[in-house]
Scaffold this active site. Structure first.
Site, PDB file in Angstrom:
ATOM      1  N   ASP A  22       0.842  -1.204   0.000  1.00 55.68           N
ATOM      2  CA  ASP A  22       0.000   0.000   0.000  1.00 55.68           C
ATOM      3  C   ASP A  22       0.875   1.252   0.000  1.00 55.68           C
ATOM      4  O   ASP A  22       1.978   1.238   0.546  1.00 55.68           O
ATOM      5  CB  ASP A  22      -0.916  -0.023   1.245  1.00 55.68           C
ATOM      6  CG  ASP A  22      -2.110   0.902   1.070  1.00 55.68           C
ATOM      7  OD1 ASP A  22      -2.302   1.446  -0.035  1.00 55.68           O
ATOM      8  OD2 ASP A  22      -2.859   1.086   2.052  1.00 55.68           O
ATOM      9  N   ARG A  26       0.192   7.654  -2.742  1.00 56.79           N
ATOM     10  CA  ARG A  26       0.748   8.736  -1.915  1.00 56.79           C
ATOM     11  C   ARG A  26       2.217   9.011  -2.263  1.00 56.79           C
ATOM     12  O   ARG A  26       2.666  10.145  -2.262  1.00 56.79           O
ATOM     13  CB  ARG A  26       0.588   8.397  -0.421  1.00 56.79           C
ATOM     14  CG  ARG A  26      -0.803   8.728   0.103  1.00 56.79           C
ATOM     15  CD  ARG A  26      -1.074   8.063   1.404  1.00 56.79           C
ATOM     16  NE  ARG A  26      -1.313   6.629   1.214  1.00 56.79           N
ATOM     17  CZ  ARG A  26      -1.234   5.737   2.189  1.00 56.79           C
ATOM     18  NH1 ARG A  26      -0.880   6.105   3.392  1.00 56.79           N
ATOM     19  NH2 ARG A  26      -1.506   4.477   1.928  1.00 56.79           N
ATOM     20  N   HIS A  39       2.556   3.205  -9.021  1.00 56.79           N
ATOM     21  CA  HIS A  39       2.420   1.772  -9.327  1.00 56.79           C
ATOM     22  C   HIS A  39       3.637   1.273 -10.114  1.00 56.79           C
ATOM     23  O   HIS A  39       4.140   0.184  -9.871  1.00 56.79           O
ATOM     24  CB  HIS A  39       1.125   1.508 -10.101  1.00 56.79           C
ATOM     25  CG  HIS A  39      -0.117   1.884  -9.341  1.00 56.79           C
ATOM     26  ND1 HIS A  39      -0.277   1.590  -8.000  1.00 56.79           N
ATOM     27  CD2 HIS A  39      -1.244   2.542  -9.710  1.00 56.79           C
ATOM     28  CE1 HIS A  39      -1.450   2.045  -7.594  1.00 56.79           C
ATOM     29  NE2 HIS A  39      -2.055   2.628  -8.605  1.00 56.79           N
ATOM     30  N   TRP A  71     -11.622  -2.334  -8.496  1.00 61.86           N
ATOM     31  CA  TRP A  71     -12.298  -1.960  -9.755  1.00 61.86           C
ATOM     32  C   TRP A  71     -12.976  -0.601  -9.616  1.00 61.86           C
ATOM     33  O   TRP A  71     -13.302   0.041 -10.601  1.00 61.86           O
ATOM     34  CB  TRP A  71     -13.357  -3.000 -10.137  1.00 61.86           C
ATOM     35  CG  TRP A  71     -12.805  -4.361 -10.445  1.00 61.86           C
ATOM     36  CD1 TRP A  71     -12.919  -5.472  -9.678  1.00 61.86           C
ATOM     37  CD2 TRP A  71     -12.074  -4.770 -11.617  1.00 61.86           C
ATOM     38  NE1 TRP A  71     -12.302  -6.545 -10.272  1.00 61.86           N
ATOM     39  CE2 TRP A  71     -11.778  -6.134 -11.482  1.00 61.86           C
ATOM     40  CE3 TRP A  71     -11.634  -4.105 -12.776  1.00 61.86           C
ATOM     41  CZ2 TRP A  71     -11.065  -6.855 -12.431  1.00 61.86           C
ATOM     42  CZ3 TRP A  71     -10.936  -4.833 -13.731  1.00 61.86           C
ATOM     43  CH2 TRP A  71     -10.648  -6.188 -13.552  1.00 61.86           C
ATOM     44  N   LEU A 133      11.403 -20.415  -4.403  1.00 63.66           N
ATOM     45  CA  LEU A 133      10.407 -19.543  -3.771  1.00 63.66           C
ATOM     46  C   LEU A 133       9.037 -19.647  -4.466  1.00 63.66           C
ATOM     47  O   LEU A 133       8.949 -19.592  -5.688  1.00 63.66           O
ATOM     48  CB  LEU A 133      10.914 -18.092  -3.846  1.00 63.66           C
ATOM     49  CG  LEU A 133      10.020 -17.021  -3.235  1.00 63.66           C
ATOM     50  CD1 LEU A 133       9.933 -17.179  -1.717  1.00 63.66           C
ATOM     51  CD2 LEU A 133      10.546 -15.624  -3.588  1.00 63.66           C
ATOM     52  N   ARG A 190       1.989  -4.927   6.145  1.00 59.44           N
ATOM     53  CA  ARG A 190       1.248  -3.939   5.363  1.00 59.44           C
ATOM     54  C   ARG A 190       2.044  -2.641   5.369  1.00 59.44           C
ATOM     55  O   ARG A 190       2.343  -2.106   6.440  1.00 59.44           O
ATOM     56  CB  ARG A 190      -0.153  -3.696   5.923  1.00 59.44           C
ATOM     57  CG  ARG A 190      -0.917  -2.701   5.048  1.00 59.44           C
ATOM     58  CD  ARG A 190      -2.337  -2.453   5.492  1.00 59.44           C
ATOM     59  NE  ARG A 190      -2.996  -1.609   4.492  1.00 59.44           N
ATOM     60  CZ  ARG A 190      -4.240  -1.757   4.092  1.00 59.44           C
ATOM     61  NH1 ARG A 190      -5.003  -2.695   4.602  1.00 59.44           N
ATOM     62  NH2 ARG A 190      -4.752  -0.942   3.183  1.00 59.44           N
ATOM     63  N   SER A 198      -7.920  -5.759   5.328  1.00 61.43           N
ATOM     64  CA  SER A 198      -8.566  -5.464   4.036  1.00 61.43           C
ATOM     65  C   SER A 198      -8.918  -6.708   3.212  1.00 61.43           C
ATOM     66  O   SER A 198      -8.629  -6.761   2.009  1.00 61.43           O
ATOM     67  CB  SER A 198      -7.692  -4.514   3.209  1.00 61.43           C
ATOM     68  OG  SER A 198      -7.562  -3.282   3.857  1.00 61.43           O
TER      69      SER A 198
HETATM   70  C1  FPP Z   1      -1.851   0.157  -3.306  1.00 59.20           C
HETATM   71  O1  FPP Z   1      -1.407   1.496  -3.335  1.00 59.20           O
HETATM   72  C2  FPP Z   1      -1.326  -0.588  -4.441  1.00 59.20           C
HETATM   73  C3  FPP Z   1      -2.092  -1.182  -5.400  1.00 59.20           C
HETATM   74  C4  FPP Z   1      -3.570  -1.170  -5.402  1.00 59.20           C
HETATM   75  C5  FPP Z   1      -1.477  -1.861  -6.537  1.00 59.20           C
HETATM   76  C6  FPP Z   1      -0.244  -2.677  -6.254  1.00 59.20           C
HETATM   77  C7  FPP Z   1       0.444  -2.884  -7.534  1.00 59.20           C
HETATM   78  C8  FPP Z   1       1.771  -2.867  -7.741  1.00 59.20           C
HETATM   79  C9  FPP Z   1       2.773  -2.740  -6.665  1.00 59.20           C
HETATM   80  C10 FPP Z   1       2.324  -2.941  -9.117  1.00 59.20           C
HETATM   81  C11 FPP Z   1       1.903  -4.109  -9.936  1.00 59.20           C
HETATM   82  C12 FPP Z   1       2.167  -5.423  -9.285  1.00 59.20           C
HETATM   83  C13 FPP Z   1       2.613  -6.515  -9.915  1.00 59.20           C
HETATM   84  C14 FPP Z   1       2.635  -7.792  -9.182  1.00 59.20           C
HETATM   85  C15 FPP Z   1       3.099  -6.481 -11.290  1.00 59.20           C
HETATM   86  P1  FPP Z   1      -2.514   2.641  -3.420  1.00 59.20           P
HETATM   87  O2  FPP Z   1      -2.697   2.986  -4.849  1.00 59.20           O
HETATM   88  O3  FPP Z   1      -3.740   2.223  -2.702  1.00 59.20           O
HETATM   89  O4  FPP Z   1      -1.774   3.791  -2.668  1.00 59.20           O
HETATM   90  P2  FPP Z   1      -2.438   4.950  -1.770  1.00 59.20           P
HETATM   91  O5  FPP Z   1      -3.052   4.280  -0.579  1.00 59.20           O
HETATM   92  O6  FPP Z   1      -1.262   5.793  -1.413  1.00 59.20           O
HETATM   93  O7  FPP Z   1      -3.425   5.659  -2.639  1.00 59.20           O
END
Ligand code: FPP
Length: 256
Positions: A22, A26, A39, A71, A133, A190, A198
């Site tokens: 997470d 931010r 991302h 989504w 792994l 987390r 969650s």
């Molecule tokens: C949460 O941060 C992160 C996600 C919903 C996506 C996680 C995806 C990746 C790390 C990249 C793709 C992964 C793979 C396996 C290829 P957030 O967007 O909720 O952050 P915020 O809470 O700061 O808004």
């Protein structure tokens, strides 16, 4: 990657680590970048976590990449995440295979584009016999969805006369869940400051040690992971026993 020392004795090392990644949005906002830049940067942390876990002998790493609720995000962000998932599979599968990693995806993949579903199936099939792994990506995943699916399978067996309801035990039920071949996570991490599960691995996290950090996922590197494992290795896991019983009967990873 630079050489890494193995700072943990085997019995203090978590066998299975599960992570909610997470804080990507931010991280990007702090840099006046679009959320999707977070991302992209987050993929780098995924790579670091996989390499580090492989190098110290962790058996399984499970990463929450996309929840059933994600989504609801803006369409453009969802499509960037799907694109990243596809591009990362295309770019990294061969390397993971060479490193003896077994890759799996859990979650309702039917909602994904056909091309992504095919890439996932191909990566799973290529790496299925690997013995290193176990990397599991939870994508369009939710813990309640997983349990509901397992209940459906069990109910069908009962309805078909293949299962006596009185023969149901927690072990039998768990065998219908995803990742039934892996030990439950020992350590849950987390990032990003929130202190919630969650809807991640609800059944499997029953006895897991929980670790929350304010570090945003793109900043979560080998040193931060080592810190989390060190914190875990200092804890006493009791599994319902008293502290005294644990000291004489058990090691940190569970019953001897
Ligand atoms: C949460 O941060 C992160 C996600 C919903 C996506 C996680 C995806 C990746 C790390 C990249 C793709 C992964 C793979 C396996 C290829 P957030 O967007 O909720 O952050 P915020 O809470 O700061 O808004």
């Amino acid at each position: 990657m630079e050489a890494l020392v193995k700072p943990f004795s085997r019995e203090r090392l978590p066998r299975h680590i599960a992570i909610i990644m997470d804080g990507n949005g931010r991280w990007a906002k702090n840099r006046f970048l679009p959320r999707t830049a977070g991302h992209h940067a987050g993929v780098g942390s995924v790579r670091k976590a996989i390499e580090y876990c492989g190098s110290i002998g962790v058996e399984a790493l499970t990463l929450f990449a996309f929840s059933s609720e994600n989504w609801r995000r803006p369409q453009q962000e969802v499509s960037v995440l799907m694109g990243l998932f596809l591009a990362t599979l295309e770019r990294e599968t061969e390397k993971l295979h060479k490193n003896n990693v077994r890759l799996r995806v859990i979650g309702d993949r039917m909602a994904f584009a056909a091309e992504l579903q095919e890439k996932i199936a191909a990566a799973e099939s290529l790496t299925s016999v690997n013995t290193g792994l176990n990397v599991t990506i939870a994508a369009n995943y939710g813990g309640r969805w997983e349990i509901t699916e397992a209940v459906r399978r069990v109910a069908r067996q009962v309805a078909d006369g293949h299962l006596d309801p009185d023969a149901m035990t927690t072990e039998v039920f768990a065998s219908h869940l995803n990742l039934a071949d892996l030990p439950d996570p020992d350590l849950f991490i987390r990032t990003g400051g929130e202190k919630r599960i969650s809807n991640f691995l609800l059944w499997q996290l029953a006895y897991t040690e929980l670790y929350f950090t304010d570090t945003l996922w793109p900043d979560f590197n080998e040193a931060k992971l080592e810190e989390a494992i060190k914190d875990y290795s200092g804890r006493q896991r009791r599994f319902g026993y008293t502290g005294e019983q644990v000291e004489t009967l058990f090691v940190n990873t569970g019953p001897l």
